[in-house]
Design a protein around this motif. Structure first.
Motif, short mmCIF file in Angstrom:
data_model
loop_
_atom_site.label_atom_id
_atom_site.label_comp_id
_atom_site.label_asym_id
_atom_site.label_seq_id
_atom_site.Cartn_x
_atom_site.Cartn_y
_atom_site.Cartn_z
N THR A 161 44.56 43.40 40.62
CA THR A 161 43.21 43.95 39.50
C THR A 161 42.99 45.36 40.19
O THR A 161 42.98 45.78 41.46
N SER B 159 42.92 49.92 39.30
CA SER B 159 43.51 51.14 38.58
C SER B 159 44.96 51.07 39.38
O SER B 159 45.96 51.87 38.76
N THR B 160 45.20 50.75 40.53
CA THR B 160 46.57 50.80 41.14
C THR B 160 47.41 49.87 40.87
O THR B 160 48.51 49.94 40.58
N ASP C 72 48.78 43.88 45.23
CA ASP C 72 47.45 44.33 44.92
C ASP C 72 46.80 45.39 45.19
O ASP C 72 47.70 46.07 46.32
N GLY C 73 45.60 45.79 44.88
CA GLY C 73 45.15 47.07 45.45
C GLY C 73 44.11 46.91 46.53
O GLY C 73 44.16 45.63 46.89
N ALA C 74 43.61 47.57 47.12
CA ALA C 74 42.40 47.75 48.10
C ALA C 74 41.64 48.89 48.17
O ALA C 74 41.85 49.99 47.59
N ASP C 75 40.40 48.74 48.47
CA ASP C 75 39.27 49.73 48.68
C ASP C 75 39.49 50.55 49.90
O ASP C 75 39.20 51.71 50.00
N LYS D 168 38.45 44.73 49.94
CA LYS D 168 38.63 44.43 48.44
C LYS D 168 37.27 44.21 47.92
O LYS D 168 36.36 43.61 48.50
N GLY D 169 37.56 44.01 46.38
CA GLY D 169 36.49 43.48 45.75
C GLY D 169 35.78 44.93 44.83
O GLY D 169 34.75 44.35 44.12
N GLY D 170 36.09 46.06 45.06
CA GLY D 170 35.66 47.15 44.48
C GLY D 170 35.52 46.78 42.78
O GLY D 170 34.58 47.19 42.11
N GLY D 171 36.58 46.17 42.45
CA GLY D 171 36.74 45.70 40.90
C GLY D 171 36.13 44.46 40.65
O GLY D 171 36.02 44.14 39.38
N GLU E 166 41.49 37.29 43.64
CA GLU E 166 42.24 38.06 44.58
C GLU E 166 42.49 37.05 45.81
O GLU E 166 43.67 36.99 46.34
N LYS F 133 42.55 55.67 50.74
CA LYS F 133 42.22 54.43 51.24
C LYS F 133 42.40 54.00 52.40
O LYS F 133 41.83 53.07 53.13
O1 DER Z 1 38.82 44.76 43.49
C1 DER Z 1 39.63 45.18 43.98
O2 DER Z 1 39.80 44.34 44.94
C2 DER Z 1 40.82 45.95 43.67
O3 DER Z 1 42.08 45.64 44.31
C3 DER Z 1 40.39 47.41 44.16
O4 DER Z 1 40.23 47.07 45.71
C4 DER Z 1 41.34 48.41 44.18
O5 DER Z 1 41.00 49.02 43.03
P1 DER Z 1 41.75 50.32 42.79
O6 DER Z 1 43.15 50.25 42.84
O7 DER Z 1 41.15 50.77 41.31
O8 DER Z 1 41.12 51.55 43.56
#
Ligand code: DER
Length: 223
Positions: free
Chosen positions: A28, A30-31, A83-86, A96-99, A105, A123
């Motif tokens: 989840t 933008s990445t 998956d992405g990361a903050d 993680k968890g920004g979204g 996740e 990041k």
């Molecule tokens: O919420 C999340 O864990 C997302 O993966 C977040 O950590 C990364 O979101 P971004 O790719 O929009 O920076």
């Protein structure tokens, strides 16, 4: 812009790990969005995969690209998740968890054989904690968990959305918690795991198999 290019580079590198007939976890944010776009093209070109989304937002996006989705409760493992990361460190510890998708996740990551994290260069950190730590709590436990966070020397702020508490896909609250720079993320994670009513926190330790970072016009991989 530069960040978006780095996200796309990382996503394009990561999807090379997705093979025919695999079960694939979809991240989840933008990445992760770039992964969904790439996988949509690969599915159009004949790639056969079954995917598990980590949020309703990701499920809707994947469906719009005709990526086949399955219910997580019909599988006993996931082959690869991207998956992405903050934030991430060179030891592959993550925040993680920004979204707001951290609970699903983390469940998907725990079920996944190869968890691949993708990120732009902004990041990467030496120490986790500049980004406040998202903590998901059931509403009934909000005040109790807030007090536990204070007793761990944290400062929690209820995440809001349009002047109302933000609700996760599970209708839970998120407390964004500032613990300052975290010297020992594993110790803090273990303390948070003991708190009743706290259903997930954004410290992902020992879950990432690989981090692929877009930097400039190339990628750097942390194994
Ligand atoms: O919420 C999340 O864990 C997302 O993966 C977040 O950590 C990364 O979101 P971004 O790719 O929009 O920076």
């Amino acid at each position: 812009d530069q960040k978006e290019l780095e996200k796309e580079l990382a996503a394009k590198e990561a999807v090379k790990s997705v093979k025919q007939s695999q079960i694939v976890g979809l991240g989840t944010g933008s990445t992760a969005k770039y992964v969904i776009i790439e996988l949509g093209k690969m599915v159009k070109d004949g790639l056969k995969i079954q995917c598990i989304p980590t949020s309703t937002k990701t499920a809707e996006l994947a469906t719009s690209y005709n990526i086949p989705l399955i219910d997580i409760n019909t599988v006993n493992h996931i082959d690869v998740t991207i998956d992405g990361a903050d934030e991430f460190t060179k030891e592959k510890m993550l925040i993680k968890g920004g979204g707001g998708a951290l609970l699903r996740e983390k469940i998907v990551a725990s079920l996944t054989k190869e968890e691949i994290i993708i990120a732009d260069a902004s990041k990467k950190v030496d120490k986790l904690g500049k980004f406040t730590l998202p903590i998901e709590v059931i509403p009934f436990a909000l005040n109790y968990v807030q007090h536990q966070i204070v007793s761990l020397q944290g400062k929690g702020k209820l995440r809001m959305n349009n002047n109302k508490p933000f609700l996760t896909d599970q209708q839970n609250y998120i407390i964004d918690s500032d613990f300052g720079l975290i010297d020992n993320p594993r110790v803090l994670a273990e303390k948070l795991n003991q708190i009743e009513g706290l259903v997930a926190h954004g410290l992902f330790i020992g879950l990432a198999a690989r981090v692929i970072m877009g930097v400039g016009d190339s990628v750097q991989v942390f194994n």
